[in-house]
Design a protein around this motif. Structure first.
Motif, mmCIF file in Angstrom:
data_model
loop_
_atom_site.group_PDB
_atom_site.id
_atom_site.type_symbol
_atom_site.label_atom_id
_atom_site.label_comp_id
_atom_site.label_asym_id
_atom_site.label_seq_id
_atom_site.Cartn_x
_atom_site.Cartn_y
_atom_site.Cartn_z
ATOM 1 N N ASN A 30 0.843 -1.188 0.000
ATOM 2 C CA ASN A 30 0.000 0.000 0.000
ATOM 3 C C ASN A 30 0.884 1.246 0.000
ATOM 4 O OD1 ASN A 30 0.897 0.171 2.670
ATOM 5 N ND2 ASN A 30 -0.915 -0.860 3.454
ATOM 6 N N THR A 58 -1.975 1.600 -5.963
ATOM 7 C CA THR A 58 -3.080 2.568 -5.936
ATOM 8 C C THR A 58 -4.427 1.875 -5.858
ATOM 9 O OG1 THR A 58 -3.171 2.681 -8.352
ATOM 10 C CG2 THR A 58 -1.865 4.361 -7.227
ATOM 11 N N SER A 61 -6.902 -1.693 -0.837
ATOM 12 C CA SER A 61 -7.796 -1.053 0.132
ATOM 13 C C SER A 61 -7.291 -1.181 1.570
ATOM 14 C CB SER A 61 -9.211 -1.621 0.023
ATOM 15 O OG SER A 61 -9.191 -3.001 0.289
ATOM 16 N N SER A 65 -4.209 3.853 2.122
ATOM 17 C CA SER A 65 -4.445 3.793 0.675
ATOM 18 C C SER A 65 -5.687 4.578 0.297
ATOM 19 C CB SER A 65 -4.614 2.333 0.233
ATOM 20 O OG SER A 65 -5.833 1.815 0.739
ATOM 21 N N TYR A 66 -5.813 4.815 -1.005
ATOM 22 C CA TYR A 66 -7.029 5.459 -1.519
ATOM 23 C C TYR A 66 -8.229 4.536 -1.317
ATOM 24 C CZ TYR A 66 -3.770 8.709 -3.653
ATOM 25 O OH TYR A 66 -2.785 9.634 -3.851
ATOM 26 N N MET A 69 -9.690 4.887 2.046
ATOM 27 C CA MET A 69 -10.589 6.042 2.138
ATOM 28 C C MET A 69 -11.966 5.691 1.574
ATOM 29 S SD MET A 69 -8.288 9.304 1.034
ATOM 30 C CE MET A 69 -6.659 9.587 1.672
ATOM 31 N N LEU A 70 -11.980 5.056 0.398
ATOM 32 C CA LEU A 70 -13.259 4.695 -0.226
ATOM 33 C C LEU A 70 -14.047 3.720 0.638
ATOM 34 C CD1 LEU A 70 -12.103 4.310 -3.930
ATOM 35 C CD2 LEU A 70 -13.576 6.111 -2.997
ATOM 36 N N LEU A 77 -10.916 13.384 -1.316
ATOM 37 C CA LEU A 77 -9.649 12.993 -0.684
ATOM 38 C C LEU A 77 -9.549 13.616 0.701
ATOM 39 C CD1 LEU A 77 -7.182 13.401 -3.671
ATOM 40 C CD2 LEU A 77 -8.057 11.281 -2.697
ATOM 41 N N TRP A 81 -4.118 9.996 5.710
ATOM 42 C CA TRP A 81 -4.493 8.646 5.282
ATOM 43 C C TRP A 81 -5.541 8.047 6.215
ATOM 44 C CZ3 TRP A 81 -3.709 7.460 0.599
ATOM 45 C CH2 TRP A 81 -2.510 7.684 -0.068
ATOM 46 N N PHE A 95 -3.497 14.499 -1.123
ATOM 47 C CA PHE A 95 -3.026 13.287 -1.796
ATOM 48 C C PHE A 95 -3.421 13.255 -3.277
ATOM 49 C CE2 PHE A 95 -3.284 12.078 2.708
ATOM 50 C CZ PHE A 95 -1.967 11.695 2.907
ATOM 51 N N SER A 96 -3.677 14.418 -3.851
ATOM 52 C CA SER A 96 -4.183 14.471 -5.222
ATOM 53 C C SER A 96 -3.111 14.338 -6.296
ATOM 54 C CB SER A 96 -4.967 15.772 -5.443
ATOM 55 O OG SER A 96 -4.097 16.884 -5.290
ATOM 56 N N VAL A 98 -1.705 11.899 -7.246
ATOM 57 C CA VAL A 98 -1.940 10.669 -7.997
ATOM 58 C C VAL A 98 -2.481 11.002 -9.389
ATOM 59 C CG1 VAL A 98 -4.296 10.284 -7.159
ATOM 60 C CG2 VAL A 98 -2.894 8.330 -7.825
#
Length: 198
Positions: A30, A58, A61, A65-66, A69-70, A77, A81, A95-96, A98
């Motif tokens: 991650n 990326t 989960s 990690s992104y 978040m989801l 975002l 974290w 964290f944008s 990406v």
């Protein structure tokens, strides 16, 4: 002769550093990085031909990690974290970066070396294993750039790459199909490309 030795030594050091980075990414599974290093981590992996590793890190989960978040109902975002119900923002650009990897590696939209304000493009997508499509538009100073591709599996030809690009007016693009070292040079307008995946 000394310059050749220095060049070879530098290449050996880069390869060793890349190996350590890849081992660390695989071991962590991650994003074990702060906000400033995300772009560099992903682009170093992608530019070294290791976009599968960038995609994997990326697309996980586990924390951090992104995907974490989801899984915790994020719709934007976060500033950190980890989830915070009272200290950190849940709508923050921290964290944008990406997005740089999305545009430059997945969609393959890059400004050609020496170009000014996207006067010449280098379109070179790097589809990772497991990602079936990308649709990307970038508003450049010269107009909209589109890179939309799909990978489909056919019984006869294996995996097939289908790609539609839009090049703004008065712009030239060097278009590289996945795995190709030789570009097709195109001008303004919309263009369709198709080929078997390497």
């Amino acid at each position: 002769n000394n310059n050749n030795n220095n060049t070879a030594a530098a290449a050996d050091l880069r390869a060793a550093a890349l190996g350590v980075l890849l081992d660390n990414v695989k071991a962590a599974g991650n994003m074990k990085t702060g906000m400033f290093c995300i772009k560099y981590l992903l682009m170093v992996l992608a530019d070294a031909g290791l976009n599968d590793a960038a995609f994997a890190v990326t697309n996980t989960s586990t924390y951090p990690s992104y995907g974490y978040m989801l899984d915790n109902n994020a719709t934007t975002l976060w500033e950190s974290w980890f989830y915070s119900d009272n200290v950190y923002s849940h709508n923050h650009p921290m964290f944008s970066s990406v997005a740089v990897w999305f545009v430059q590696s997945l969609a393959g939209i890059r400004q050609a070396e020496g170009a000014v304000a996207y006067s010449r493009l280098k379109l070179v997508p790097s589809p990772p294993t497991g990602l079936a499509s990308v649709a990307c538009s970038l508003k450049s100073p010269r107009g909209r750039i589109d890179s939309n591709w799909t990978v489909t599996e056919t019984a006869q030809a294996g995996h097939r790459f289908s790609w539609d690009v839009r090049v703004p007016p008065n712009v030239i693009a060097d278009v590289y199909m996945p795995g190709s070292k030789t570009p097709v040079v195109v001008g303004s307008g919309t263009h369709h490309f198709e080929a078997a995946m390497p």
